[in-house]
Design a protein around this motif. Structure first.
Motif, PDB file in Angstrom:
ATOM      1  N   THR B  54       2.038  -4.016   2.764  1.00 43.41           N
ATOM      2  CA  THR B  54       2.814  -3.945   3.975  1.00 43.41           C
ATOM      3  C   THR B  54       3.736  -4.923   4.354  1.00 43.41           C
ATOM      4  O   THR B  54       3.547  -6.111   4.163  1.00 43.41           O
ATOM      5  N   HIS B  96       5.011   3.978   3.548  1.00 46.90           N
ATOM      6  CA  HIS B  96       3.684   4.158   3.543  1.00 46.90           C
ATOM      7  C   HIS B  96       3.121   5.303   4.465  1.00 46.90           C
ATOM      8  O   HIS B  96       3.879   5.390   5.817  1.00 46.90           O
ATOM      9  N   CYS B  98       1.018   5.259   6.948  1.00 40.81           N
ATOM     10  CA  CYS B  98       1.008   4.823   8.185  1.00 40.81           C
ATOM     11  C   CYS B  98       2.127   4.744   8.853  1.00 40.81           C
ATOM     12  O   CYS B  98       2.323   5.091  10.104  1.00 40.81           O
ATOM     13  N   CYS B 134      -0.115   4.364  -1.143  1.00 40.78           N
ATOM     14  CA  CYS B 134      -0.034   2.721  -1.029  1.00 40.78           C
ATOM     15  C   CYS B 134      -1.580   2.357  -1.453  1.00 40.78           C
ATOM     16  O   CYS B 134      -2.497   3.075  -1.572  1.00 40.78           O
ATOM     17  N   PRO B 136      -4.360  -0.342  -0.042  1.00 39.95           N
ATOM     18  CA  PRO B 136      -4.650  -1.175   1.116  1.00 39.95           C
ATOM     19  C   PRO B 136      -4.844  -2.607   0.997  1.00 39.95           C
ATOM     20  O   PRO B 136      -5.208  -3.011  -0.297  1.00 39.95           O
ATOM     21  N   CYS B 140      -5.631  -3.491   6.398  1.00 36.06           N
ATOM     22  CA  CYS B 140      -5.445  -1.860   6.589  1.00 36.06           C
ATOM     23  C   CYS B 140      -6.519  -1.220   7.201  1.00 36.06           C
ATOM     24  O   CYS B 140      -7.742  -1.469   6.625  1.00 36.06           O
ATOM     25  N   CYS B 142      -5.985   2.571   8.256  1.00 30.81           N
ATOM     26  CA  CYS B 142      -5.515   3.723   8.801  1.00 30.81           C
ATOM     27  C   CYS B 142      -6.812   4.901   8.925  1.00 30.81           C
ATOM     28  O   CYS B 142      -6.469   5.859   9.568  1.00 30.81           O
ATOM     29  N   LYS B 201      -8.013   4.913  -2.869  1.00 30.58           N
ATOM     30  CA  LYS B 201      -7.366   4.226  -1.704  1.00 30.58           C
ATOM     31  C   LYS B 201      -8.256   4.156  -0.610  1.00 30.58           C
ATOM     32  O   LYS B 201      -8.499   3.084   0.007  1.00 30.58           O
ATOM     33  N   GLY B 318      -2.933   2.027  12.310  1.00 29.61           N
ATOM     34  CA  GLY B 318      -3.775   1.218  11.538  1.00 29.61           C
ATOM     35  C   GLY B 318      -3.068   0.261  10.456  1.00 29.61           C
ATOM     36  O   GLY B 318      -3.853   0.067   9.251  1.00 29.61           O
TER      37      GLY B 318
END
Ligand code: SF4
Ligand code: SF4
Ligand code: SF4
Ligand code: SF4
Ligand code: SF4
Lengths: 256, 350
Positions: B54, B96, B98, B134, B136, B140, B142, B201, B318
């Motif tokens: 991120t 991503h 999110c 992605c 995390p 993260c 999400c 993930k 998230g």
């Protein structure tokens, strides 16, 4: 606007390195735009003419002698508008570092056996002696803010220095936070307006623009302590620029 | 929607082609600090990093810049204004799930009464969005807010597989963007690779809210949490970083920057933050969120109560950016779980 009706501007310096005036001089071409709007009548660092008839006074430096008090009072009486220019004039800056010692001790350290020839008082910002109408923060004074203040004066508008920390400008520029590199930064408690210039170049913020109106010094203490700094070291970090009024970090520590 | 496969070389060629055609924004690694990423305009395909963690600021900066001059004016008479609209279409890459969810949320909020014409015009310039799945990090979460599989406004969505990426072609625009590239059909093995990536993930996400978003909204609505808010406020600088990095924050301030001629100037909109003391300061000097803890509470209420009530989804994706950015280590998931635990304790005690 005719020449006769242009406001008359003067620059003065008190205890300081005169770097803020130099910074203003570095405006170069914009100075030409400025003199379209005002007449600069006194500026020791930049010209030989002088005059005791002026409307707007930009004052750099801290008040640190009895004679300074008389001089700034005279400037205050003469000028319609008084501006404190830069950190020394606005928050006391390094000059006020001496305030933690007795004035006798300070005189002796600097002048040795000639100490009695000089007088000195605790260093203070101009606003501690006379009312100030506008302030430009920063060490050296931030030029964008200087120009903003200049324009506000000419438009007859009040200028409120931004009450936001440096983190805001730092984030808006999408910088990587220096805490992510393991460095310590005073950005979260320091007043912005410099466009986060130091952190944008990978340095930390030293707090040269003074603290925001309600800094959370407890949070600062917790965070800095997390990096293994003692209270003295934390206070030392703040003291580089922020000595007026006296910092209360130690008391808040001993309370809790 | 159709599914196909794109190999690494082909994807690289596609990005090069896009860069020749349009301004393209995507995630890049910070030169000074490897391992940290940011969205920026790309000059060549090798600047782009598909498998990044991120970024500091979310990709909304492509169409909602942190500082946006939007009109020039001259005064006093006759006062003249000229809107600044000199940007053209662009492409946004490497978003991503999110952040795709966040773009969708901003679209909803800015289209609602009263719609923001400037924002919508900037979004209309978004020629295409390519999303990517992605890995995390520890911030993260999400899966707690249901955005881990979000596709939102993506025209193409890529999931890493053995021989490249599985491509979900979600719109005709996406199909057009691909052109002749990615003619490979997805095999069962490709689909299995992608499914494995998705489940792995989710398995790796460790941070999570200890209740559902419905129940969390109820807890906040119930109130009586002042003690928790105050404890957070004791540690909070009110620095605004948590808002300024948030992909769903939409508040802004507007200021005029006048030129040295004192007659012409520019009107600029700048991202704002409800954590800053002067955010809720109004004429007469009245501040309706004067206390730090009231501002802290507002951040949670805004994301998990007010907008949840209004739009049926929390305005938090998230992404964890607020927690990563907070120099005081105020972690959104930890505080939320403290609130949940406090509310549950209080309930037992009555
Ligand atoms: S580098 Fe300093 S000013 Fe910038 S966000 Fe981090 S703490 Fe704030
Ligand atoms: S970043 Fe900090 S030290 Fe640097 S100019 Fe700004 S306020 Fe001063
Ligand atoms: S929050 Fe979820 S979707 Fe967003 S970057 Fe982390 S793992 Fe990916
Ligand atoms: S980033 Fe942290 S310290 Fe700054 S306002 Fe947000 S919660 Fe408070
Ligand atoms: S509140 Fe925090 S975790 Fe939620 S979307 Fe905003 S930055 Fe991401």
């Amino acid at each position: 606007m005719t020449t006769q009706t242009k406001p008359r501007v003067a620059f003065f310096d008190f205890a300081c390195c005169e770097g803020c005036q130099l910074e203003v001089l570095s405006l170069e071409e914009q100075l030409l735009d400025m003199v379209e709007l005002v007449d600069i009548v006194t500026w020791r660092e930049a010209m030989s003419e002088k005059s005791d008839d002026y409307d707007i006074a930009f004052c750099e430096g801290s008040i640190t002698r009895e004679a300074d008090i008389e001089r700034i009072k005279h400037i205050r009486e003469t000028a319609d508008i008084l501006v404190s220019l830069g950190a020394c004039a606005t928050i006391g800056c390094h000059n006020a570092l001496k305030n933690q010692f007795s004035m006798d001790e300070v005189l002796y350290i600097v002048y040795g056996d000639r100490a009695e020839w000089f007088d000195t008082i605790p260093a203070r910002p101009i606003s501690a002696v006379v009312p100030v109408d506008y302030q430009v923060n920063g060490c050296p004074a931030s030029l964008p803010e200087f120009l903003t203040v200049f324009k506000h004066i000419l438009m007859g508008k009040e200028y409120k220095p931004p009450n936001q920390p440096v983190c805001v400008e730092c984030k808006l520029k999408d910088n990587l936070c220096v805490y992510d590199k393991g460095l310590l930064c005073l950005g979260p408690v320091t007043r912005c307006g410099c466009d986060a210039i130091c952190t944008s170049y990978g340095h930390t913020c030293f707090g040269c623009r003074g603290l925001v109106d309600e800094p959370n010094l407890n949070a600062a203490q917790d965070v800095l302590a997390k990096y293994g700094l003692s209270v003295e070291e934390i206070v030392g970090k703040f003291r580089v620029y922020n000595n007026w009024p006296e910092l209360s970090l130690e008391e808040s520590q001993s309370d809790g | 929607m159709s599914i196909c496969v794109i190999e690494h070389d082909e994807l690289c060629a596609l990005v090069e082609r896009l860069i020749r055609q349009w301004p393209v924004m995507g995630p890049r690694q910070r030169k000074q600090q490897p391992g940290f990423y940011y969205f920026d305009w790309l000059r060549s395909a090798d600047e782009l990093v598909w498998d990044y963690v991120t970024t500091t600021l979310p990709p909304k900066k492509a169409f909602f810049p942190p500082r946006e001059p939007f009109l020039e004016f001259s005064r006093p008479d006759p006062a003249k204004v000229r809107p600044i609209t000199d940007q053209g279409p662009f492409v946004l890459l490497g978003v991503h799930p999110c952040d795709l969810a966040a773009i969708e949320q901003l679209d909803i909020a800015y289209s609602d009464n009263a719609a923001d014409g400037r924002y919508l015009a900037n979004r209309a310039r978004t020629t295409a969005i390519i999303g990517v799945d992605c890995w995390p990090d520890e911030y993260c979460f999400c899966t707690s807010v249901g955005t881990e599989q979000a596709r939102g406004p993506a025209d193409l969505f890529l999931t890493p597989i053995g021989r490249g990426y599985l491509v979900e072609v979600r719109t005709p625009r996406g199909q057009k963007l691909l052109g002749d590239t990615a003619q490979l059909l997805a095999t069962d093995e490709d689909e299995a690779d992608a499914a494995y990536f998705r489940s792995e993930k989710q398995r790796r996400i460790t941070a999570q809210l200890e209740t559902t978003v419905e129940q969390f909204a109820d807890i906040l609505a119930e109130g009586g949490l002042t003690e928790v808010w105050q404890k957070v406020a004791d540690r909070c600088y009110s620095c605004g970083s948590c808002n300024l990095v948030c992909p769903t924050c939409f508040c802004f301030d507007i200021n005029d920057d006048i030129n040295l001629d004192l007659t012409t100037g520019t009107r600029i909109r700048t991202w704002d933050s409800c954590q800053l003391p002067d955010f809720a300061l109004v004429a007469g000097g009245y501040n309706f969120r004067r206390e730090r803890w009231e501002r802290v509470r507002h951040r949670w209420h805004r994301k998990f109560l007010y907008l949840y009530t209004q739009y049926g989804q929390p305005f938090c994706t998230g992404c964890g950016r607020c927690s990563r950015a907070c120099t005081a280590d105020i972690n959104l998931v930890e505080v939320s779980n403290d609130l949940i635990a406090y509310a549950q304790r209080e309930k037992r005690n009555v």
